[in-house]
Design a protein around this motif. Sequence first.
Motif: not given
Length: 63
Positions: A11-21, A23-28
């Motif tokens: 989340a600190a280095l690649l924010p979308p990757l952190g969110v994907y890991l 919560r998975g794909p979705g609105a967030e």
Amino acid sequence: MSASPGRIAAAALLPPLGVYLARGPGAEFLIACGLTVLGFVPGMIYALWIVLRAEPVPEPAPA
């Protein structure tokens, strides 16, 4: 799930990757992508917030 050190680092280095890991794909995930495109710091703050907050507990289905 708890916030593991790997998810926090992602989340600190690649924010979308952190969110994907977390919560998975979705609105967030899409929000994290958009904020990261607009500016790295807003995307990172949002991703850390998503990763570190408690997951919502699903309500039981009615019988």
